[in-house]
Scaffold this motif. Structure first.
Motif, PDB file in Angstrom:
ATOM      1  N   ILE A   1       0.840  -1.203   0.000  1.00  0.00           N
ATOM      2  CA  ILE A   1       0.000   0.000   0.000  1.00  0.00           C
ATOM      3  C   ILE A   1       0.871   1.248   0.000  1.00  0.00           C
ATOM      4  O   ILE A   1       1.686   1.451   0.889  1.00  0.00           O
ATOM      5  CB  ILE A   1      -0.951   0.009   1.218  1.00  0.00           C
ATOM      6  CG1 ILE A   1      -1.925  -1.166   1.087  1.00  0.00           C
ATOM      7  CG2 ILE A   1      -1.716   1.323   1.300  1.00  0.00           C
ATOM      8  CD1 ILE A   1      -2.896  -1.289   2.221  1.00  0.00           C
ATOM      9  N   GLN A   2       0.723   2.055  -1.035  1.00  0.00           N
ATOM     10  CA  GLN A   2       1.570   3.243  -1.169  1.00  0.00           C
ATOM     11  C   GLN A   2       0.770   4.515  -1.354  1.00  0.00           C
ATOM     12  O   GLN A   2       1.276   5.598  -1.159  1.00  0.00           O
ATOM     13  CB  GLN A   2       2.513   3.084  -2.373  1.00  0.00           C
ATOM     14  CG  GLN A   2       3.489   1.941  -2.215  1.00  0.00           C
ATOM     15  CD  GLN A   2       4.259   1.677  -3.486  1.00  0.00           C
ATOM     16  OE1 GLN A   2       4.481   2.568  -4.290  1.00  0.00           O
ATOM     17  NE2 GLN A   2       4.681   0.445  -3.688  1.00  0.00           N
TER      18      GLN A   2
ATOM     19  N   ASP B   1       1.960  -4.948   2.889  1.00  0.00           N
ATOM     20  CA  ASP B   1       3.132  -4.153   3.257  1.00  0.00           C
ATOM     21  C   ASP B   1       2.748  -2.692   3.422  1.00  0.00           C
ATOM     22  O   ASP B   1       2.172  -2.088   2.513  1.00  0.00           O
ATOM     23  CB  ASP B   1       4.196  -4.293   2.165  1.00  0.00           C
ATOM     24  CG  ASP B   1       5.333  -3.319   2.368  1.00  0.00           C
ATOM     25  OD1 ASP B   1       6.094  -3.499   3.322  1.00  0.00           O
ATOM     26  OD2 ASP B   1       5.443  -2.359   1.568  1.00  0.00           O
TER      27      ASP B   1
ATOM     28  N   THR C   1       5.077  -0.296   4.522  1.00  0.00           N
ATOM     29  CA  THR C   1       6.326   0.471   4.669  1.00  0.00           C
ATOM     30  C   THR C   1       6.140   1.928   4.266  1.00  0.00           C
ATOM     31  O   THR C   1       6.717   2.824   4.879  1.00  0.00           O
ATOM     32  CB  THR C   1       7.430  -0.120   3.759  1.00  0.00           C
ATOM     33  OG1 THR C   1       7.370  -1.530   3.811  1.00  0.00           O
ATOM     34  CG2 THR C   1       8.794   0.363   4.196  1.00  0.00           C
ATOM     35  N   ALA C   2       5.341   2.142   3.219  1.00  0.00           N
ATOM     36  CA  ALA C   2       5.234   3.490   2.655  1.00  0.00           C
ATOM     37  C   ALA C   2       4.303   4.397   3.449  1.00  0.00           C
ATOM     38  O   ALA C   2       4.268   5.603   3.208  1.00  0.00           O
ATOM     39  CB  ALA C   2       4.765   3.404   1.201  1.00  0.00           C
TER      40      ALA C   2
ATOM     41  N   GLU D   1       7.363  11.453  -1.578  1.00  0.00           N
ATOM     42  CA  GLU D   1       7.004  10.040  -1.592  1.00  0.00           C
ATOM     43  C   GLU D   1       8.263   9.201  -1.820  1.00  0.00           C
ATOM     44  O   GLU D   1       9.170   9.588  -2.528  1.00  0.00           O
ATOM     45  CB  GLU D   1       6.014   9.768  -2.718  1.00  0.00           C
ATOM     46  CG  GLU D   1       4.815  10.692  -2.675  1.00  0.00           C
ATOM     47  CD  GLU D   1       3.527   9.915  -2.838  1.00  0.00           C
ATOM     48  OE1 GLU D   1       3.455   8.810  -2.277  1.00  0.00           O
ATOM     49  OE2 GLU D   1       2.629  10.414  -3.522  1.00  0.00           O
ATOM     50  N   ARG D   2       8.253   8.053  -1.208  1.00  0.00           N
ATOM     51  CA  ARG D   2       9.394   7.160  -1.336  1.00  0.00           C
ATOM     52  C   ARG D   2       8.862   5.786  -1.691  1.00  0.00           C
ATOM     53  O   ARG D   2       7.980   5.270  -1.002  1.00  0.00           O
ATOM     54  CB  ARG D   2      10.116   7.117   0.008  1.00  0.00           C
ATOM     55  CG  ARG D   2      11.585   6.825  -0.119  1.00  0.00           C
ATOM     56  CD  ARG D   2      12.289   7.223   1.151  1.00  0.00           C
ATOM     57  NE  ARG D   2      13.668   6.752   1.131  1.00  0.00           N
ATOM     58  CZ  ARG D   2      14.630   7.295   1.839  1.00  0.00           C
ATOM     59  NH1 ARG D   2      14.375   8.310   2.611  1.00  0.00           N
ATOM     60  NH2 ARG D   2      15.852   6.806   1.792  1.00  0.00           N
ATOM     61  N   VAL D   3       9.362   5.200  -2.762  1.00  0.00           N
ATOM     62  CA  VAL D   3       8.863   3.910  -3.188  1.00  0.00           C
ATOM     63  C   VAL D   3       9.517   2.811  -2.348  1.00  0.00           C
ATOM     64  O   VAL D   3      10.742   2.745  -2.275  1.00  0.00           O
ATOM     65  CB  VAL D   3       9.166   3.673  -4.682  1.00  0.00           C
ATOM     66  CG1 VAL D   3       8.628   2.337  -5.131  1.00  0.00           C
ATOM     67  CG2 VAL D   3       8.574   4.790  -5.518  1.00  0.00           C
ATOM     68  N   PRO D   4       8.714   1.975  -1.672  1.00  0.00           N
ATOM     69  CA  PRO D   4       9.299   0.941  -0.814  1.00  0.00           C
ATOM     70  C   PRO D   4       9.961  -0.176  -1.618  1.00  0.00           C
ATOM     71  O   PRO D   4       9.515  -0.511  -2.716  1.00  0.00           O
ATOM     72  CB  PRO D   4       8.111   0.398  -0.026  1.00  0.00           C
ATOM     73  CG  PRO D   4       6.911   0.783  -0.796  1.00  0.00           C
ATOM     74  CD  PRO D   4       7.249   1.995  -1.601  1.00  0.00           C
TER      75      PRO D   4
ATOM     76  N   LEU E   1      11.047  -4.115  -1.287  1.00  0.00           N
ATOM     77  CA  LEU E   1      10.832  -5.310  -0.473  1.00  0.00           C
ATOM     78  C   LEU E   1      11.852  -6.381  -0.829  1.00  0.00           C
ATOM     79  O   LEU E   1      12.113  -6.618  -2.002  1.00  0.00           O
ATOM     80  CB  LEU E   1       9.424  -5.854  -0.703  1.00  0.00           C
ATOM     81  CG  LEU E   1       8.283  -4.840  -0.534  1.00  0.00           C
ATOM     82  CD1 LEU E   1       6.956  -5.465  -0.909  1.00  0.00           C
ATOM     83  CD2 LEU E   1       8.245  -4.327   0.889  1.00  0.00           C
TER      84      LEU E   1
ATOM     85  N   GLN F   1       3.672   2.538  -7.959  1.00  0.00           N
ATOM     86  CA  GLN F   1       2.240   2.853  -7.973  1.00  0.00           C
ATOM     87  C   GLN F   1       1.973   4.341  -8.049  1.00  0.00           C
ATOM     88  O   GLN F   1       0.888   4.762  -8.396  1.00  0.00           O
ATOM     89  CB  GLN F   1       1.574   2.305  -6.699  1.00  0.00           C
ATOM     90  CG  GLN F   1       1.638   0.803  -6.605  1.00  0.00           C
ATOM     91  CD  GLN F   1       1.154   0.307  -5.249  1.00  0.00           C
ATOM     92  OE1 GLN F   1       0.339   0.938  -4.604  1.00  0.00           O
ATOM     93  NE2 GLN F   1       1.669  -0.823  -4.826  1.00  0.00           N
ATOM     94  N   VAL F   2       2.984   5.139  -7.688  1.00  0.00           N
ATOM     95  CA  VAL F   2       2.757   6.584  -7.659  1.00  0.00           C
ATOM     96  C   VAL F   2       3.355   7.212  -8.911  1.00  0.00           C
ATOM     97  O   VAL F   2       4.189   6.622  -9.583  1.00  0.00           O
ATOM     98  CB  VAL F   2       3.405   7.216  -6.410  1.00  0.00           C
ATOM     99  CG1 VAL F   2       2.695   6.728  -5.158  1.00  0.00           C
ATOM    100  CG2 VAL F   2       4.888   6.892  -6.331  1.00  0.00           C
TER     101      VAL F   2
END
Lengths: 136, 136
Positions: free
Chosen positions: A17-18, A48, A50-51, B2-5, B7, B18-19
């Motif tokens: 989920i971002q 997840d 994390t974001a 925003e920071r892309v996680p 994994l 996603q963003v």
């Protein structure tokens, strides 16, 4: 409308989920997940977060709902990647993630699901004693 | 910002985009990925673009840059989850994803990375003949 992607890895569905969850996005995710669990026969869902900088009561409720839906469909839900600050805020707000299991990261989450699945098998009294006898 | 996680799953780093990518987010992702590859010693990077409705030249270039950086750090990059419409648009725009390998989904991407790693081992002529001698 944004749609959260669901990735299938082995026996597990992974959701990262971002984006900010709107009512519509949350409902869509619940429906998509339910469909994918049935279609794939997966036994685990890892979410997840994390974001996410913050988990408010709306997101908390969404996570609980997903966990409940998955449970009915014979899949376990584990929430992973919670930031320390998020955990602190959750407790301060008095929000408890009812019925939700958590793990530090995706790998731990996978282990948790695998372990709990094998526990279920054990409970079903599967006898796996293999005796090897040496021949001289 | 925003920071892309990112994994980690086994030997692979998974990024789900996603963003909308801004310059800043893209650079941050490249730096984060490079750091994680070095820190974890992972040999594969999977970038999931299921959520993207469009891949323009900016995103295309970002994917190429990530693939190049990973290669220097001894990791393979596979882009997965491209929608049919995205593929058609890419071709119509004359954008070719240079040096980027693609796969249908995360699982296929993992197989691709595993297969290409084992090929490399084969080329190194690793002799794995283990002879066991029975003692009477």
């Amino acid at each position: 409308m944004e749609r959260v992607p669901i990735l299938k890895i082995g026996d597990i569905l992974l959701v990262s989920i971002q984006v900010d969850m709107s009512d519509q996005t949350a409902i869509q995710l619940q429906e998509d997940l339910a469909e994918r669990i049935v279609a794939t026969g997966c036994h685990g869902v890892i979410i997840d977060i994390t974001a996410l900088d913050i988990v408010d009561s709306f997101v908390g409720r969404m996570l609980s709902t997903i966990a409940s839906i998955s449970k009915v469909l014979d899949a376990e839900t584990v929430v992973v990647g919670m930031r320390p600050a998020v955990a602190i805020t959750l407790v301060e707000l008095g929000l408890s993630l009812n019925g939700i299991r958590t793990a530090l990261n995706v790998e731990r989450g996978m282990e948790l699901i695998a372990a709990s699945r094998s526990d279920e098998w054990d409970e079903m009294d599967v006898d796996e004693d293999h005796e090897t006898t040496a021949t001289s």
